[in-house]
Scaffold this motif. Structure first.
Motif, PDB file in Angstrom:
ATOM      1  N   LEU A 127     -15.072  -4.225   5.806  1.00 16.12           N
ATOM      2  CA  LEU A 127     -14.524  -4.589   7.127  1.00 16.12           C
ATOM      3  C   LEU A 127     -14.582  -6.090   7.397  1.00 16.12           C
ATOM      4  N   GLY A 128     -15.434  -6.792   6.636  1.00 21.31           N
ATOM      5  CA  GLY A 128     -15.613  -8.217   6.908  1.00 21.31           C
ATOM      6  C   GLY A 128     -16.352  -8.442   8.224  1.00 21.31           C
ATOM      7  N   VAL A 129     -17.160  -7.463   8.601  1.00 22.69           N
ATOM      8  CA  VAL A 129     -17.931  -7.534   9.846  1.00 22.69           C
ATOM      9  C   VAL A 129     -19.331  -7.023   9.520  1.00 22.69           C
ATOM     10  N   GLU A 130     -20.372  -7.665  10.044  1.00 26.94           N
ATOM     11  CA  GLU A 130     -21.736  -7.157   9.819  1.00 26.94           C
ATOM     12  C   GLU A 130     -21.914  -5.885  10.656  1.00 26.94           C
ATOM     13  N   VAL A 131     -21.923  -4.744  10.006  1.00 25.66           N
ATOM     14  CA  VAL A 131     -22.001  -3.473  10.737  1.00 25.66           C
ATOM     15  C   VAL A 131     -23.456  -3.193  11.128  1.00 25.66           C
ATOM     16  N   GLN A 132     -23.675  -2.807  12.388  1.00 25.62           N
ATOM     17  CA  GLN A 132     -25.024  -2.439  12.849  1.00 25.62           C
ATOM     18  C   GLN A 132     -25.285  -0.970  12.499  1.00 25.62           C
ATOM     19  N   PHE A 133     -26.554  -0.601  12.535  1.00 21.72           N
ATOM     20  CA  PHE A 133     -26.912   0.770  12.146  1.00 21.72           C
ATOM     21  C   PHE A 133     -27.876   1.379  13.145  1.00 21.72           C
ATOM     22  N   ALA A 134     -27.632   2.617  13.538  1.00 22.69           N
ATOM     23  CA  ALA A 134     -28.589   3.347  14.384  1.00 22.69           C
ATOM     24  C   ALA A 134     -29.255   4.405  13.515  1.00 22.69           C
ATOM     25  N   ASN A 135     -30.586   4.332  13.387  1.00 20.98           N
ATOM     26  CA  ASN A 135     -31.330   5.218  12.484  1.00 20.98           C
ATOM     27  C   ASN A 135     -31.288   6.691  12.857  1.00 20.98           C
ATOM     28  N   ASP A 136     -30.770   6.961  14.033  1.00 19.96           N
ATOM     29  CA  ASP A 136     -30.719   8.335  14.521  1.00 19.96           C
ATOM     30  C   ASP A 136     -29.481   8.391  15.418  1.00 19.96           C
ATOM     31  N   CYS A 137     -28.620   9.373  15.210  1.00 15.36           N
ATOM     32  CA  CYS A 137     -27.378   9.376  15.995  1.00 15.36           C
ATOM     33  C   CYS A 137     -27.618   9.788  17.453  1.00 15.36           C
ATOM     34  N   MET A 138     -28.805  10.335  17.748  1.00 16.08           N
ATOM     35  CA  MET A 138     -29.087  10.837  19.090  1.00 16.08           C
ATOM     36  C   MET A 138     -30.031   9.963  19.915  1.00 16.08           C
ATOM     37  N   GLY A 139     -30.993   9.319  19.265  1.00  8.95           N
ATOM     38  CA  GLY A 139     -32.108   8.693  19.998  1.00  8.95           C
ATOM     39  C   GLY A 139     -31.696   7.581  20.945  1.00  8.95           C
ATOM     40  N   GLU A 140     -32.711   7.030  21.586  1.00  6.26           N
ATOM     41  CA  GLU A 140     -32.554   5.923  22.522  1.00  6.26           C
ATOM     42  C   GLU A 140     -31.830   4.746  21.850  1.00  6.26           C
ATOM     43  N   GLU A 141     -32.231   4.491  20.573  1.00  3.63           N
ATOM     44  CA  GLU A 141     -31.685   3.350  19.836  1.00  3.63           C
ATOM     45  C   GLU A 141     -30.159   3.396  19.768  1.00  3.63           C
ATOM     46  N   ALA A 142     -29.627   4.591  19.464  1.00  6.00           N
ATOM     47  CA  ALA A 142     -28.175   4.722  19.336  1.00  6.00           C
ATOM     48  C   ALA A 142     -27.503   4.411  20.667  1.00  6.00           C
ATOM     49  N   ALA A 143     -28.057   4.958  21.746  1.00  2.00           N
ATOM     50  CA  ALA A 143     -27.457   4.754  23.072  1.00  2.00           C
ATOM     51  C   ALA A 143     -27.503   3.277  23.462  1.00  2.00           C
ATOM     52  N   VAL A 144     -28.642   2.632  23.207  1.00  2.00           N
ATOM     53  CA  VAL A 144     -28.793   1.210  23.581  1.00  2.00           C
ATOM     54  C   VAL A 144     -27.839   0.349  22.760  1.00  2.00           C
ATOM     55  N   LYS A 145     -27.813   0.601  21.456  1.00  2.00           N
ATOM     56  CA  LYS A 145     -26.940  -0.204  20.588  1.00  2.00           C
ATOM     57  C   LYS A 145     -25.464   0.018  20.926  1.00  2.00           C
ATOM     58  N   ALA A 146     -25.113   1.256  21.223  1.00  2.00           N
ATOM     59  CA  ALA A 146     -23.705   1.538  21.578  1.00  2.00           C
ATOM     60  C   ALA A 146     -23.349   0.817  22.871  1.00  2.00           C
ATOM     61  N   ALA A 147     -24.266   0.855  23.837  1.00  2.00           N
ATOM     62  CA  ALA A 147     -23.995   0.238  25.139  1.00  2.00           C
ATOM     63  C   ALA A 147     -23.857  -1.285  25.013  1.00  2.00           C
ATOM     64  N   ALA A 148     -24.571  -1.873  24.048  1.00  2.00           N
ATOM     65  CA  ALA A 148     -24.576  -3.338  23.925  1.00  2.00           C
ATOM     66  C   ALA A 148     -23.434  -3.872  23.052  1.00  2.00           C
TER      67      ALA A 148
ATOM     68  N   LYS B 193     -22.108  16.120  24.079  1.00  2.00           N
ATOM     69  CA  LYS B 193     -21.962  15.307  25.286  1.00  2.00           C
ATOM     70  C   LYS B 193     -22.562  13.912  25.078  1.00  2.00           C
ATOM     71  N   LYS B 194     -23.699  13.896  24.403  1.00  2.00           N
ATOM     72  CA  LYS B 194     -24.376  12.608  24.142  1.00  2.00           C
ATOM     73  C   LYS B 194     -23.499  11.732  23.240  1.00  2.00           C
ATOM     74  N   LEU B 195     -22.957  12.308  22.184  1.00  2.00           N
ATOM     75  CA  LEU B 195     -22.087  11.524  21.296  1.00  2.00           C
ATOM     76  C   LEU B 195     -20.909  10.961  22.095  1.00  2.00           C
ATOM     77  N   ALA B 196     -20.332  11.813  22.927  1.00  2.00           N
ATOM     78  CA  ALA B 196     -19.157  11.395  23.709  1.00  2.00           C
ATOM     79  C   ALA B 196     -19.517  10.284  24.690  1.00  2.00           C
ATOM     80  N   SER B 197     -20.781  10.300  25.166  1.00  2.00           N
ATOM     81  CA  SER B 197     -21.182   9.340  26.207  1.00  2.00           C
ATOM     82  C   SER B 197     -21.212   7.900  25.690  1.00  2.00           C
ATOM     83  N   TYR B 198     -21.214   7.724  24.363  1.00  2.00           N
ATOM     84  CA  TYR B 198     -21.270   6.364  23.818  1.00  2.00           C
ATOM     85  C   TYR B 198     -19.947   5.612  23.997  1.00  2.00           C
ATOM     86  N   ALA B 199     -18.860   6.350  24.219  1.00  2.00           N
ATOM     87  CA  ALA B 199     -17.538   5.719  24.059  1.00  2.00           C
ATOM     88  C   ALA B 199     -16.567   6.010  25.196  1.00  2.00           C
ATOM     89  N   ASP B 200     -15.497   5.184  25.255  1.00  2.00           N
ATOM     90  CA  ASP B 200     -14.411   5.400  26.221  1.00  2.00           C
ATOM     91  C   ASP B 200     -13.281   6.222  25.600  1.00  2.00           C
TER      92      ASP B 200
END
Ligand code: AMP
Length: 418
Positions: free
Chosen positions: A81-102, A152-159
């Motif tokens: 992609l030519g972009v530094e891709v970030q990684f969430a160690n768990d698709c559900m946890g707090e980390e994923a939600a915070v990283k998605a929101a940011a 629902k949680k997965l959907a909540s990350y995105a528009d």
């Protein structure tokens, strides 16, 4: 909504891809085609000024397991992609939600393997072998309940939701189908890969230019019955090749030696022959075979009529007469579907028939036919023979393509269209 119509500027987009790529023992990717196939979609979103949250599965984990972690593909994805891709160690946890929101426009977040959670597939895990039916039913009910929260949680990350995972379109999983209901019609769509696959299938099932020829090969008739039945009401010619040939030959009274055969499917084979006749389909069967005295590349070989195979010998590919007959039908066609090799193409001495079919398809395509190759080993064939660029479309979906040509509605497609 189509992906081309949509401007993703400022939007967060959950993209379901199929990054289920093969890895070697050192976790190097041995074939990155599935990743490359999703690049146009990912790049379009980023170029518009959107940000991407990528969801995928890898392998068949029964829970979190390093072996199946998507972190192994992170670096390669960043390079592609030519972009530094970030990684969430768990698709559900707090980390994923915070990283998605940011996430900022142009940024990408890869979520850990969705199948680390049983909720992705919606199937209970860890049931004792001696579980009672009641226990099984209760476990199933529990996972279906928690699947709602998971989705629902997965959907909540995105528009927006984009499905570009044709390989799993035949599964009604959380991220491939159920998630779509959290987005309205204007905010869910196919990615470019899905669009191409859906259009290709439509051309062979609905928007048919005649004559239409399907070539069905592979090992067993039992795994292709529903496809053959569905195709009988659509094709002008149906070519039967590969291992399933011998079930037909034996059913019609021929001698097949020790060729692969499903003895419990002889009646079915005769029934398919009868149905083809009733529907006016030109059923094209093998007339001669390349036979071998053992299942090996180094076996002794000779050619003989397909119904006169001596004892101790087996048919491992079609013979020259059959090649000519098949090529003749294929070259006159305007729509072509190829699923399954004509012989044991993994052995170099038994590739000739599959290569001949591939070449005839390329020639027909040059003359204006639409050709779709897919559903497993025929894809490996066209790649092995360097013919992929000469056919109209090579499908990336194995089981998904087969179910589509069986005439089934794929949940992943229906969920977007609903
Ligand atoms: P399928 O997965 O059903 O499409 O079958 C593909 C497999 O069929 C390949 O691995 C081929 O080696 C096998 N196959 C094709 N022709 C024959 C044959 N005549 N005898 C045994 N196996 C065959």
């Amino acid at each position: 909504m189509t992906i081309d119509q949509f401007n993703f500027a400022g939007k967060k987009v959950f993209v379901r891809v199929d990054f289920n790529v093969p890895l070697d023992e050192n976790f190097n990717i041995t074939d990155d085609n599935r990743m490359r196939a999703a690049l146009p979609t990912l790049k379009k979103i980023l170029a518009d000024g959107g940000s991407v949250i990528i969801g995928s599965h890898l392998g068949r984990p029964k829970g979190p397991a390093d072996k199946f972690s998507l972190k192994h593909i992170l670096k390669h994805l960043s390079d592609l992609l030519g972009v530094e891709v970030q990684f969430a160690n768990d698709c559900m946890g707090e980390e994923a939600a915070v990283k998605a929101a940011a996430l900022q426009p142009g940024e990408v977040l890869l979520l850990e393997n969705l199948r680390f959670y049983a909720e992705e597939e919606g199937k209970p895990r860890g049931l004792a072998e001696d579980a009672t039916d009641e226990e099984k039913a209760a476990a199933k009910k529990a996972v279906k309940e928690s699947q709602k929260e998971f989705t629902k949680k997965l959907a909540s990350y995105a528009d927006c939701y984009v499905n570009d995972a044709f390989g799993t379109a035949h599964r009604a999983h959380a991220s491939t189908a159920l998630i779509a209901k959290y987005f309205d019609k204007d905010h869910k769509m196919f990615g470019y890969l899905m669009e191409k696959e859906v259009k290709a299938v439509d051309k062979v099932l609905n928007d048919i230019k005649r004559p239409f020829t399907a070539i069905m090969g592979g090992s067993k008739v039992s795994s292709k019955i529903e496809i053959i039945e569905n195709l009988l009401s659509k094709v002008d010619s149906l070519i039967i090749a590969g291992g399933m040939t011998y079930t037909f030959t034996k059913a019609m009274g021929g001698k097949i030696g020790i060729s692969i055969c499903e003895d419990d499917k002889l009646d079915l084979a005769l029934d398919l022959v009868k149905k083809a006749k009733e529907k006016g389909v030109n059923l094209v069967l093998t007339v001669d075979a390349k036979i071998a005295d053992s299942f090996s590349n180094d076996a002794n070989t000779k050619f003989c009529p397909v119904d006169e195979i001596p004892d101790g010998w087996e048919g491992l590919d079609i013979g020259p007469k059959t090649e000519e007959i098949f090529a003749d039908v294929i070259k006159k066609s305007k729509t072509i579907l190829w699923n399954g090799p004509t012989g044991v193409f993994e052995f170099d001495n038994f590739t000739h028939g599959s290569r001949a079919v591939g070449k005839a398809i390329v020639e027909a395509t040059k003359n204006g036919a639409f050709s779709l190759v897919g559903g497993g080993d025929s894809v490996a064939c066209v790649n092995k023979f360097g013919l992929a660029s000469g056919v109209s479309y090579v499908s990336t979906g194995g089981g998904a393509l087969l179910e589509a040509i069986e005439g089934k509605i794929l949940p992943g497609i229906a969920a977007i269209n609903e």
